[in-house]
Scaffold this motif. Structure first.
Motif, short mmCIF file in Angstrom:
data_model
loop_
_atom_site.label_atom_id
_atom_site.label_comp_id
_atom_site.label_asym_id
_atom_site.label_seq_id
_atom_site.Cartn_x
_atom_site.Cartn_y
_atom_site.Cartn_z
N SER A 36 30.26 -5.19 -17.48
CA SER A 36 29.27 -4.86 -16.61
C SER A 36 28.21 -3.85 -17.29
O SER A 36 28.41 -2.94 -17.43
CB SER A 36 29.77 -4.22 -15.14
N PHE A 37 26.93 -4.23 -17.37
CA PHE A 37 25.93 -3.07 -17.53
C PHE A 37 25.00 -2.82 -16.33
O PHE A 37 24.01 -2.27 -16.53
CB PHE A 37 24.80 -3.71 -18.98
N ALA A 38 25.53 -3.50 -15.15
CA ALA A 38 24.87 -3.30 -14.01
C ALA A 38 25.21 -2.12 -13.30
O ALA A 38 24.23 -1.45 -12.60
CB ALA A 38 25.12 -4.71 -12.90
N GLY A 39 26.13 -1.51 -13.13
CA GLY A 39 26.60 -0.36 -12.51
C GLY A 39 25.88 0.92 -12.97
O GLY A 39 25.17 0.81 -13.86
N GLY A 40 26.46 2.02 -12.30
CA GLY A 40 26.00 3.40 -13.09
C GLY A 40 27.21 4.36 -13.05
O GLY A 40 26.94 5.54 -12.51
N LEU A 41 28.32 3.85 -13.49
CA LEU A 41 29.60 4.43 -13.45
C LEU A 41 29.51 5.34 -14.75
O LEU A 41 29.48 4.70 -15.83
CB LEU A 41 30.87 3.62 -13.37
N PRO A 42 30.33 6.39 -14.48
CA PRO A 42 30.66 7.30 -15.63
C PRO A 42 31.91 6.61 -16.55
O PRO A 42 32.57 5.94 -15.80
CB PRO A 42 31.12 8.72 -15.20
N SER A 43 31.97 7.03 -17.63
CA SER A 43 33.12 6.31 -18.40
C SER A 43 34.44 6.88 -17.82
O SER A 43 34.61 8.10 -17.86
CB SER A 43 32.98 6.49 -19.87
N ALA A 44 35.26 6.02 -17.31
CA ALA A 44 36.58 6.53 -16.75
C ALA A 44 37.33 7.34 -17.65
O ALA A 44 38.32 8.26 -17.11
CB ALA A 44 37.40 5.41 -16.03
N ASP A 45 37.34 7.14 -18.82
CA ASP A 45 38.30 7.70 -19.91
C ASP A 45 37.74 9.19 -20.17
O ASP A 45 38.40 9.96 -20.97
CB ASP A 45 38.40 6.96 -21.09
N LEU A 46 36.66 9.65 -19.59
CA LEU A 46 36.12 10.83 -19.76
C LEU A 46 36.15 11.76 -18.70
O LEU A 46 35.91 12.72 -18.72
CB LEU A 46 34.66 10.67 -20.31
N LEU A 47 36.92 11.33 -17.72
CA LEU A 47 37.31 12.12 -16.63
C LEU A 47 38.38 13.10 -16.85
O LEU A 47 39.59 12.47 -17.53
CB LEU A 47 37.51 11.13 -15.41
N ASP A 48 38.22 14.19 -16.32
CA ASP A 48 39.31 15.19 -17.06
C ASP A 48 40.37 15.20 -15.92
O ASP A 48 40.45 16.28 -14.97
CB ASP A 48 38.66 16.60 -17.39
N VAL A 49 41.14 14.30 -15.86
CA VAL A 49 42.13 14.25 -14.68
C VAL A 49 43.17 15.35 -14.80
O VAL A 49 43.52 16.01 -13.59
CB VAL A 49 43.00 12.97 -14.90
N GLU A 50 43.50 15.80 -15.72
CA GLU A 50 44.21 17.00 -16.12
C GLU A 50 43.98 18.05 -15.69
O GLU A 50 44.70 18.88 -15.00
CB GLU A 50 44.97 16.95 -17.51
N GLY A 51 42.76 18.35 -16.17
CA GLY A 51 42.02 19.78 -15.77
C GLY A 51 41.80 19.66 -14.30
O GLY A 51 42.11 20.93 -13.66
N LEU A 52 41.29 18.70 -13.60
CA LEU A 52 41.20 18.58 -12.02
C LEU A 52 42.78 19.01 -11.19
O LEU A 52 42.66 19.26 -10.45
CB LEU A 52 40.15 17.55 -11.96
N LYS A 53 43.60 18.14 -11.98
CA LYS A 53 44.69 18.08 -11.07
C LYS A 53 45.19 19.70 -11.12
O LYS A 53 45.63 20.18 -10.32
CB LYS A 53 45.71 17.31 -11.96
N GLY A 77 44.97 9.02 -10.90
CA GLY A 77 44.02 10.11 -11.03
C GLY A 77 42.37 9.60 -11.39
O GLY A 77 41.56 9.82 -10.80
N SER A 78 42.49 8.95 -12.31
CA SER A 78 40.96 8.33 -12.66
C SER A 78 40.33 7.34 -12.01
O SER A 78 39.24 7.32 -11.78
CB SER A 78 41.06 7.89 -14.49
N GLU A 79 40.95 6.77 -11.21
CA GLU A 79 40.53 5.97 -10.12
C GLU A 79 39.74 6.61 -8.94
O GLU A 79 38.82 6.43 -8.39
CB GLU A 79 41.51 4.87 -9.49
N ALA A 80 40.84 7.58 -8.63
CA ALA A 80 40.39 8.47 -7.56
C ALA A 80 39.22 9.28 -7.52
O ALA A 80 38.57 9.76 -6.65
CB ALA A 80 41.62 9.54 -7.08
N LEU A 81 38.86 9.53 -8.92
CA LEU A 81 37.89 10.43 -9.36
C LEU A 81 36.74 9.64 -9.46
O LEU A 81 35.53 10.22 -9.86
CB LEU A 81 38.18 11.33 -10.57
N GLN A 82 36.61 8.28 -9.57
CA GLN A 82 35.56 7.53 -9.70
C GLN A 82 34.87 7.05 -8.44
O GLN A 82 35.33 7.27 -7.33
CB GLN A 82 35.99 6.23 -10.44
N TYR A 83 33.46 6.40 -8.74
CA TYR A 83 32.82 5.72 -7.56
C TYR A 83 33.69 4.93 -7.03
O TYR A 83 34.54 4.38 -7.55
CB TYR A 83 31.46 5.35 -8.08
N THR A 84 33.50 4.61 -5.63
CA THR A 84 34.11 3.52 -5.09
C THR A 84 33.23 2.79 -4.10
O THR A 84 31.99 3.21 -3.98
CB THR A 84 35.52 4.04 -4.28
#
Lengths: 393, 393
Positions: free
Chosen positions: B31-48, A59-66
């Motif tokens: 990496s400080f180069a990208g612009g990715l949100p923190s993966a562990d803050l994605l609400d996988v359960e809620g979106l599921k 889930g967390s990979e699928a919700l991230q940028y790619t």
């Protein structure tokens, strides 16, 4: 406010697509105007299971940028299916995922077309392509289409004299005509393109929907480096997920990547993962057999009515697959008039007009047979009969 | 093959985005180069849960084609949030859904820019915007950015002399600088635009990520019909779903619709439905509080190290929110050299170079602080220290 819009915006043809979508949803109207797959053939349960698996496992990979290129296992699946089904030699690095194959139309025109450049197309041709291409301010050059496909003499003349960067066509079950290029035409296109710098852009959105389940050899097989293809899961799995692809030589892919990245970074990753999972867990061929048997039966019903009810009033093409057929109107009846009159009878058909980059289409209408069941087709055609009679036909 | 690519393709700057994404995923590199949100803050359960509800309650609708404008309840939510949070007066008919706000960059440039037209931007400005705009072959005109926002004297000069169709800026927690326009600057921009035919295109991708949770009044509030805004769920919910939006006056929306429809018919409907369901079933504000408290702490750690470890070697901006800060390098050190040297130490930073439509950016680097936890930030900064020392700094 006096906004400073770009010149290209005044080049946009009047949009029919949006209008026909809203008409399709007007209560009481039977619509042959749209291009929607049949809603009851969507595998909601299968896709739900795939979605749940994706959320649970990654889930967390699928919700991230790619990355811009698209999900590799999905691209591998597409390449593999091309190779097994059509005898091509595609690699996953020649496949890119887009937001439905409509996005290919935009991006291919973007990478190939300066204002005033020639774009080659079928006559009639897909209206969504005309819309997308128009914004790059091309000069359209069209080649007539008959039951064998495009006229190869006209096509050769176009390639030699105008040297377009690309020619766009739909060799299988064309939109709007439902026509299919003969193998001879495909081969001849390959011969004509050899040594030229023109690309044949083969939109194969409908290729999997052959009523006889037999694959047609794509133009790409004859055109080599002069061929690119686009495809889509919209007609065989689910349009709402917006997953299509392009298959092209590396040099084109490299330019395409730049354009795609600038356009929207990448396609929806969650749905790419769900689609890939669905394809692993399910038998696509069996699903497609189900769809084509329904569409084939609906097409048969429509053709029979064409022959019985409309007889010498309407001519029609004979689709071997896909979702559309084209009917020719009797002299003196305008497709725009019939469109309005039919709507008054609560049946929607699409005038041929938006399928012509220049003028044309007053003498034909497109019928979609995928989205109405057999009873609705019968009722709708009776309403059309009433509309025709009210016009004295 | 000698493909006939359009002139615009040679106008494309070298792409850094794709390269930095691949660098970000190289094992061992912080990496400080990208612009990715923190993966562990994605609400996988809620979106599921939201996804399951959508499949169960309205699966076949969500998987079908829809209209170009976007899912109405989602547009209503966005308008409503603008009105409550920012005191705007947005209607759902002024909101359109796109494939992430990057798509707005492409489509806004498409509807406003003929080759050679002037596009106004911040200096430095968002690299994805430079990439998207470049394909429309504009003349870029940039306005310097300091801690108060863009230089309004320069901006007024630009509007008067060059009359650009639009000026693109990120007033909140800008990318790449992390700077925020003062309210005075915003008001002044509104005054300057009054009576002009220039639009301020306000990209508010980061506005919800204010560390103090206080909304800043958008430029749009001062610019009226001269203002358009774009927003995104990528930084606050999930980038992989590619759901962003534009908010613009009706006359612009009408042109935007034509361009969007030609580009890809409509955005992923399944994810629009999942997003809308998620927003109904969950407390977005509480989720955002969680994100901003993490990002704020990470930013603080990075700033402290900047002050302690790098002291007079690096200058830096002081972000009030968002995901980025900009550091100035000592004279004689090129950001491109530091980039390579840092990579050898297994830490990735982004040279300022791609953030300049003209030349610039050799004297600064962008740091992302959202995607590495506090320990990684410490380790990464130590590695950067080693890289700097190896350059004699």
């Amino acid at each position: 406010m006096n906004y400073q819009f770009a010149a290209r915006m005044s080049n946009m043809p009047e949009s029919f697509i949006e209008r026909l979508f809203s008409l399709s949803s007007k209560p009481g109207v039977i619509s042959f105007a749209g291009g929607l797959p049949s809603a009851d053939l969507l595998d909601v349960e299968g896709l739900k299971s795939a979605a749940v698996s994706v959320f649970e496992d990654e889930g967390s990979e699928a919700l991230q940028y790619t990355t811009t290129d698209g999900y590799l296992p999905l691209r591998e699946y597409i390449a593999d299916r091309y190779n097994k089904r059509l005898g091509l030699n595609a690699g996953s690095d020649e496949i890119r995922i887009v937001n439905g194959s409509q996005q290919c139309l935009d991006l291919v025109a973007k990478i190939f077309t300066d204002p005033g450049d020639c774009i080659g197309m079928e006559r009639p041709g897909y209206l969504g392509a005309i819309e997308a291409f128009s914004l790059y301010e091309p000069e359209f050059a069209t080649v007539g289409l008959s039951d064998d496909g495009i006229d190869t003499v006209e096509f050769e003349d176009l390639v030699c004299k105008k040297n377009p960067a690309f020619f766009y066509g739909i060799p299988n079950f064309q939109n709007p005509s439902g026509r299919t290029y003969s193998q001879e035409t495909r081969k001849k296109i390959g011969e004509i393109l050899e040594g030229s710098s023109t690309v044949f852009y083969e939109d194969d959105a409908f290729g999997e929907l052959a009523f006889d389940r037999k694959p047609r050899i794509p133009v790409k097989a004859f055109a080599g480096e002069n061929g690119i293809m686009s495809g889509s899961f919209s007609k065989i799995i689910a349009p709402g997920m917006r997953i299509g692809w392009i298959y092209a030589p590396a040099e084109i892919i490299s330019q395409f990547d730049s354009a795609k990245q600038a356009a929207d970074l990448h396609s929806n990753f969650l749905c790419q993962k769900i689609m890939a999972r669905y394809l692993w867990d399910n038998d696509l061929d069996s699903h497609i057999r189900k769809i084509t048997s329904v569409y084939s039966a609906r097409c048969r019903v429509m053709l029979d009515i064409m022959d019985d009810l409309f007889m010498d009033r309407l001519t029609h093409t004979n689709p071997e697959g896909g979702m559309f057929m084209l009917a020719g109107l009797p002299a003196g009846i305008s497709s725009l008039t019939l469109f309005e009159r039919a709507l008054a009878e609560n049946v929607a058909v699409l005038p041929g007009v938006p399928f012509y980059a220049g003028s044309g289409g007053l003498d034909n209408i497109r019928f979609n047979f995928s989205n109405a069941d057999e009873e609705m087709i019968k009722t709708g055609m009776e309403r059309l009969d009433a509309a025709l009679r009210s016009l004295g036909v």
